[in-house]
Design a protein around this motif. Sequence first.
Motif, short mmCIF file in Angstrom:
data_model
loop_
_atom_site.label_atom_id
_atom_site.label_comp_id
_atom_site.label_asym_id
_atom_site.label_seq_id
_atom_site.Cartn_x
_atom_site.Cartn_y
_atom_site.Cartn_z
N SER A 56 0.83 -1.21 0.00
CA SER A 56 0.00 0.00 0.00
C SER A 56 0.86 1.25 0.00
N GLY A 57 1.96 1.22 0.75
CA GLY A 57 2.87 2.37 0.77
C GLY A 57 3.48 2.63 -0.60
N ILE A 58 3.80 1.56 -1.31
CA ILE A 58 4.36 1.71 -2.66
C ILE A 58 3.30 2.24 -3.63
N LEU A 59 2.08 1.78 -3.51
CA LEU A 59 1.03 2.15 -4.47
C LEU A 59 0.23 3.39 -4.08
N PHE A 60 0.50 3.95 -2.90
CA PHE A 60 -0.29 5.09 -2.43
C PHE A 60 -0.21 6.27 -3.39
N ALA A 73 -4.41 -0.19 -13.36
CA ALA A 73 -3.33 -1.03 -13.86
C ALA A 73 -2.28 -1.24 -12.76
N CYS A 74 -1.97 -0.17 -12.02
CA CYS A 74 -1.03 -0.30 -10.90
C CYS A 74 -1.59 -1.25 -9.83
N ALA A 75 -2.89 -1.18 -9.59
CA ALA A 75 -3.51 -2.08 -8.61
C ALA A 75 -3.39 -3.53 -9.07
N SER A 76 -3.62 -3.76 -10.35
CA SER A 76 -3.51 -5.12 -10.88
C SER A 76 -2.08 -5.63 -10.76
N VAL A 80 -0.98 -8.82 -8.46
CA VAL A 80 -0.30 -9.98 -9.04
C VAL A 80 1.11 -10.10 -8.46
N GLY A 81 1.79 -8.97 -8.28
CA GLY A 81 3.13 -9.00 -7.68
C GLY A 81 3.11 -9.55 -6.27
N THR A 82 2.09 -9.21 -5.50
CA THR A 82 1.96 -9.72 -4.14
C THR A 82 1.76 -11.23 -4.14
N THR A 101 -4.70 -10.84 2.42
CA THR A 101 -4.85 -9.57 3.13
C THR A 101 -4.29 -8.42 2.31
N ALA A 102 -3.11 -8.63 1.73
CA ALA A 102 -2.49 -7.56 0.94
C ALA A 102 -3.30 -7.25 -0.31
N VAL A 103 -3.80 -8.27 -0.99
CA VAL A 103 -4.58 -8.04 -2.21
C VAL A 103 -5.89 -7.32 -1.87
N ILE A 104 -6.55 -7.73 -0.81
CA ILE A 104 -7.77 -7.05 -0.39
C ILE A 104 -7.46 -5.60 -0.02
N GLY A 105 -6.33 -5.38 0.64
CA GLY A 105 -5.92 -4.03 1.00
C GLY A 105 -5.65 -3.17 -0.23
N VAL A 106 -5.01 -3.75 -1.25
CA VAL A 106 -4.75 -3.00 -2.49
C VAL A 106 -6.06 -2.61 -3.16
N VAL A 107 -6.99 -3.54 -3.23
CA VAL A 107 -8.30 -3.25 -3.83
C VAL A 107 -9.03 -2.17 -3.02
N ALA A 108 -8.97 -2.27 -1.71
CA ALA A 108 -9.63 -1.27 -0.86
C ALA A 108 -8.98 0.10 -1.02
#
Length: 181
Positions: A56-60, A73-76, A80-82, A101-108
């Motif tokens: 999340s810190g990287i994608l914020f 696209a960054c979320a996808s 996938v990277g996670t 947990t990380a994937v759900i967090g990225v989507v959220a």
Amino acid sequence: LIGGTTTASSDLRRTPVGSDVPGVSVIAAAVNTILTGEYAAIWGYPVSALLLLVVSGILFFPFFRLRPLPAGACASVGSVGTIYASFGLLASADTMVSPVTAVIGVVALYSTATTYRWLNEYRQKQLVRTIFEAQTNATIVERLIEAGQAGVEEVLTPRNRQVTLFFAEIVDFEELAAQVA
């Protein structure tokens, strides 16, 4: 251990590694793990939460700086990277970290960022509309909004038109105006 390993065998099992793994291979892997003592470590929720914070810190910043499609696209890529990182960690270090947990967090985070940006743009448009309507005729503002960004020039471009003017003189207008005032 004795068992059939052909694809026509009825002793096929679903595993995280593959959908059709012969049962004897599953048992052999379990026996090997017991004999060598190389058990897979399963890290719990705190490590998954840490993974969520890192991703999340990287994608914020991309989520709040990019438009929704590139941010998606960054979320996808982040999701996938996670997942790949989780399976890579399992393959290289026999350590299991749940990527859920990380994937759900990225989507959220993506949903929150997109909703925030949409709401912020909506409020800014309403503010501009309110200010513009205070200075301009509401019909013109409505036509500009309906025209969209591409049609603004078309709405505001001066045009030559034929107009009919009618001049009329009202008899005793000054007296009538004085009586009304």
